[in-house]
Design a protein around this motif. Structure first.
Motif, short mmCIF file in Angstrom:
data_model
loop_
_atom_site.label_atom_id
_atom_site.label_comp_id
_atom_site.label_asym_id
_atom_site.label_seq_id
_atom_site.Cartn_x
_atom_site.Cartn_y
_atom_site.Cartn_z
N ARG A 55 0.45 -1.78 -0.20
CA ARG A 55 0.00 -0.05 -0.17
C ARG A 55 0.84 1.21 0.27
O ARG A 55 1.98 1.23 0.66
CB ARG A 55 -1.26 0.06 0.99
CG ARG A 55 -0.38 -0.13 2.19
CD ARG A 55 -1.46 -0.87 4.07
NE ARG A 55 -2.08 0.12 4.32
CZ ARG A 55 -3.13 -0.45 5.16
NH1 ARG A 55 -3.14 -0.99 5.73
NH2 ARG A 55 -4.19 0.89 4.93
N GLN A 81 0.29 -4.50 6.09
CA GLN A 81 -0.49 -4.17 5.12
C GLN A 81 -1.96 -4.47 5.00
O GLN A 81 -2.73 -3.86 4.13
CB GLN A 81 -0.09 -5.16 3.33
CG GLN A 81 -0.54 -5.81 2.74
CD GLN A 81 -0.46 -4.35 1.65
OE1 GLN A 81 0.14 -3.40 1.83
NE2 GLN A 81 -1.26 -4.25 0.29
N ARG A 82 -1.75 -5.87 5.88
CA ARG A 82 -3.05 -6.19 6.19
C ARG A 82 -3.84 -5.36 7.69
O ARG A 82 -5.22 -5.95 7.30
CB ARG A 82 -3.31 -7.98 6.70
CG ARG A 82 -2.03 -8.53 5.99
CD ARG A 82 -3.16 -9.79 6.34
NE ARG A 82 -4.38 -10.85 5.93
CZ ARG A 82 -4.22 -11.38 6.52
NH1 ARG A 82 -3.32 -12.27 7.05
NH2 ARG A 82 -5.22 -12.07 6.69
N LEU A 83 -3.28 -4.14 8.29
CA LEU A 83 -3.54 -3.93 8.79
C LEU A 83 -4.73 -2.36 8.60
O LEU A 83 -4.73 -1.61 7.50
CB LEU A 83 -2.63 -2.64 10.04
CG LEU A 83 -3.19 -2.27 10.96
CD1 LEU A 83 -3.28 -3.69 12.17
CD2 LEU A 83 -2.00 -1.47 11.57
N THR A 84 -6.04 -2.64 9.15
CA THR A 84 -6.57 -1.36 8.85
C THR A 84 -6.22 -0.08 9.43
O THR A 84 -5.71 -0.11 10.52
CB THR A 84 -8.47 -1.51 9.77
OG1 THR A 84 -8.45 -2.77 9.12
CG2 THR A 84 -9.07 -0.29 9.67
N ALA A 85 -5.82 1.35 8.99
CA ALA A 85 -5.23 2.20 9.37
C ALA A 85 -6.47 2.78 10.53
O ALA A 85 -7.48 3.20 9.97
CB ALA A 85 -5.45 3.47 8.24
N HIS A 86 -5.86 3.09 10.99
CA HIS A 86 -5.86 4.24 12.57
C HIS A 86 -7.10 3.46 13.11
O HIS A 86 -8.23 4.30 13.49
CB HIS A 86 -5.69 5.55 11.88
CG HIS A 86 -4.78 6.48 11.11
ND1 HIS A 86 -4.02 6.81 11.90
CD2 HIS A 86 -5.08 6.75 9.44
CE1 HIS A 86 -3.31 7.26 11.11
NE2 HIS A 86 -3.54 6.67 9.70
N ARG A 87 -7.78 2.17 13.35
CA ARG A 87 -8.34 1.42 13.32
C ARG A 87 -8.44 1.75 15.11
O ARG A 87 -7.42 2.22 15.83
CB ARG A 87 -8.05 -0.26 13.65
CG ARG A 87 -7.10 -0.31 14.90
CD ARG A 87 -6.76 -1.76 14.56
NE ARG A 87 -7.54 -3.41 14.83
CZ ARG A 87 -7.49 -3.26 15.94
NH1 ARG A 87 -6.39 -2.92 16.73
NH2 ARG A 87 -8.83 -4.56 16.17
N GLU A 141 -10.76 -0.35 17.48
CA GLU A 141 -10.91 -1.59 18.82
C GLU A 141 -9.25 -1.79 19.61
O GLU A 141 -7.90 -1.31 19.40
CB GLU A 141 -10.89 -2.23 17.67
CG GLU A 141 -12.42 -2.56 17.64
CD GLU A 141 -12.69 -1.74 15.38
OE1 GLU A 141 -13.23 -1.83 14.52
OE2 GLU A 141 -10.73 -1.64 15.84
N LEU A 180 0.33 4.74 8.85
CA LEU A 180 -1.16 4.36 9.38
C LEU A 180 -1.81 4.78 10.79
O LEU A 180 -3.08 4.07 11.27
CB LEU A 180 -1.02 2.42 8.89
CG LEU A 180 -0.23 2.26 7.65
CD1 LEU A 180 0.29 0.59 7.35
CD2 LEU A 180 -2.07 2.62 6.54
N ASP A 198 -2.35 -2.64 18.33
CA ASP A 198 -2.78 -2.80 16.88
C ASP A 198 -2.12 -4.47 16.98
O ASP A 198 -1.95 -5.58 16.61
CB ASP A 198 -2.32 -2.62 15.88
CG ASP A 198 -3.53 -1.33 16.14
OD1 ASP A 198 -4.47 -1.00 15.88
OD2 ASP A 198 -3.14 -0.32 15.32
#
Length: 564
Positions: free
Chosen positions: A21, A73-79, A81, A110, A135
């Motif tokens: 990304r 790469q698989r992490l949701t940006a600014h998550r 949870e 990210l 994360d």
């Protein structure tokens, strides 16, 4: 796609070709990374797709980025949870910090929240960070399991588990901890395992927990034909009593920018460090008996250039990455070839040249040959430098220093001294006197200590006589070199999950004994009994009192009933 990206696709490997990304590509470009290493090129695409992977790769091949980039790469940006979605398990706190720093650098855009978790650091801070939300957790197995059992580390949302340097974690006795941690993660998780070596028990762990994994084997990059290898491997044959003097002489000849000297036991580390400092070297000790604060101070001195020799045990040095390191020295021949592979993997990295030196006793020819075969590279056997060699080396250093001074432009103020002396003495005599003073000021005093020149014994290739095992093979097996044995009481048994292999690993990891030196082991419900050579019993007791067995301290003392 830009013209540059098109050209990168045509001209060779690039990070753009791996489908990363934009945030990660930007971070890599800012860090100056231009193209992936072989393991990154092979591992990143399947990992980004969610495949399990079993990778065998030496230290220094770029494997941290190979698993860190796909995790991000698989992490949701600014998550938002709180529970982690990735867990990375490593053998040591130093490696936990290094991996965490890499993830922070790569994932800054990210907003990746990365937490290193390890023993020796205040647990309260780690608990607060977990409560706030993370994360990625990078952890040593013992502390990770502790937090899981406290209910503070929730693994129900973990999508990826990485076991980095898995063989090291098994060697350190973390097998059951790893199993317990993996049992807390979802069965649907992605599992990634990286290791420098692939022993049988590690392959068994992989078969239990990896599903249809992609298998990758990356050897350390070989030098092109006709070029010397990046790690020059040399062994010197030295009698035991002459090792401190021989090491000093070899260090004088090699003049390393920074070196790690590996010893078998803590006592040997402390003794050799004191000896080296007494000889004028700047040496620091590092072993498992030191607090994290002490370890941090030692590493700061080494990285800051106020120390140039680190004398350490294998356990203490695992996971260390020292950029200026040029030499690795095995003060003793490692008992396991895999240990040698791990040690020399610390030099010759990122295109830099390195030197691996081993001090071998005359009886250790077979062990050295085994290591040479496993390491896959020749080990040049040489004799210890003589006093004449040392004098020549020191004169070379003096000559180099004088030449550098002659090329400078600040000599004019000394002209009057030379002209005055030239009226009384020949210019050659003046020069000789100046060189003598410069030589002696640079530590050029001659070392006249006699070091015997020896070779490997002619019979050293014979198979050594068996001297006991973890199972115990009768009274004869309980003796080391024909001597008596002592039986030790260990205040932990089956109830604490203690197995024979845990005791053998703890003893051999912290002392100079090998598995053959250990006699019968009895595991009872709340205690265990283990036989060791009588002449090593006190050393074993001291070592085990200051280490952890299966993540806990245990009472260690001589058993009241002595063996015959």
């Amino acid at each position: 796609m830009t013209e540059n990206q098109d050209r990168a696709r045509d001209d060779g490997p690039s990070f753009e070709r791996l489908g990363l990304r934009p945030e990660l590509l930007g971070a890599l470009a800012a860090l100056g990374y231009e193209e992936p290493t072989p393991i990154q090129e092979e591992a990143i695409p399947p990992l980004a797709e969610g495949r399990d992977l079993l990778g065998q790769a030496a230290t220094g091949t770029g494997k941290t980025a190979a698993f860190a980039l796909p995790v991000l790469q698989r992490l949701t940006a600014h998550r938002a949870e709180r529970a982690p979605v990735a867990l990375i398990l490593v053998p040591t706190r130093e490696l936990a910090v290094q991996v965490s720093e890499a993830l922070h650098r790569y994932g800054r855009e990210l907003g990746a929240r990365v937490l290193p978790v390890y023993g020796g650091a205040p647990i309260g801070r780690q608990l607060r960070s977990l409560e706030s939300g993370v994360d990625v957790v990078v952890a040593t197995p013992g502390r990770a399991l502790d937090l899981v059992q406290r209910g503070s580390l929730q693994l129900g949302d973990v999508a990826t588990v990485v076991l980095d340097e898995a063989d090291e974690m098994l060697d350190m006795g973390f097998a059951e901890d790893l199993e317990a941690i993996l049992d807390e993660t979802p069965e649907t998780r992605q599992t990634v395992l990286f290791s420098a070596t692939m022993p049988r028990r590690l392959d068994a762990l992989a078969r239990r927990h990896l599903r249809d994994p992609v298998r990758i084997t990356i050897a350390r990059e070989k030098a092109p034909a006709g070029e010397a290898p990046r790690v020059r491997q040399t062994a010197y044959v030295v009698p035991r009593a002459a090792k401190p003097a021989a090491l000093g002489r070899i260090l004088d000849i090699e003049a390393p920018a920074a070196a790690i000297v590996f010893c078998r036991t803590r006592e040997e580390v402390d003794s050799l460090t004191e000896t080296l400092n007494g000889r004028g070297y700047r040496a620091e000790a590092l072993h498992g008996g030191m607090s994290q604060e002490q370890r941090d101070r030692v590493m700061a001195r080494l990285r800051g250039g106020t120390a140039d020799l680190l004398v350490a045990t294998d356990v203490a040095a695992r996971g260390l990455d020292i950029e200026q390191l040029t030499h690795v020295v095995n003060y003793d021949v490692p008992s396991a070839p895999e240990s040698y592979v791990h040690r020399i993997g610390r030099v010759g990295r990122a295109g830099r040249e390195g030197v691996a030196i081993t001090l071998a006793e005359p009886r250790e020819h077979r062990m050295l040959k085994t290591i040479e075969r496993v390491a896959g590279a020749p080990i040049s056997v040489q004799t210890v430098p003589t006093v004449a060699d040392l004098r020549a080396r020191r004169l070379d250093l003096t000559r180099a220093a004088l030449r550098e001074s002659l090329l400078g432009d600040d000599l004019a103020r000394f002209r009057v001294v030379v002209e005055t002396l030239a009226d009384e003495f020949d210019l050659m005599e003046v020069a000789l006197a100046a060189v003598k003073l410069a030589h002696e000021a640079g530590g050029g005093a001659d070392d006249e200590e006699d070091i015997p020149q020896v070779t490997f014994r002619a019979d050293s290739g014979r198979r050594p006589e068996a001297r006991g095992s973890a199972r115990g093979d009768g009274p004869r097996a309980r003796r080391s070199s024909g001597g008596p044995a002592a039986r030790l009481f260990v205040g932990a048994g089956r109830e604490a999950g203690i197995r024979p292999g845990d005791l053998v690993g703890a003893i051999t990891g912290e002392t100079g004994l090998t598995g053959r030196d250990i006699g019968a082991i009895e595991i009872h419900q709340r205690f265990a009994l283990v036989e060791v050579p009588e002449n090593a019993a006190d050393e074993v007791i001291r070592a085990l009192k200051s280490t952890m067995i299966k993540g806990r301290k245990a009472t260690i003392r001589r058993d009241n009933a002595r063996t015959p």
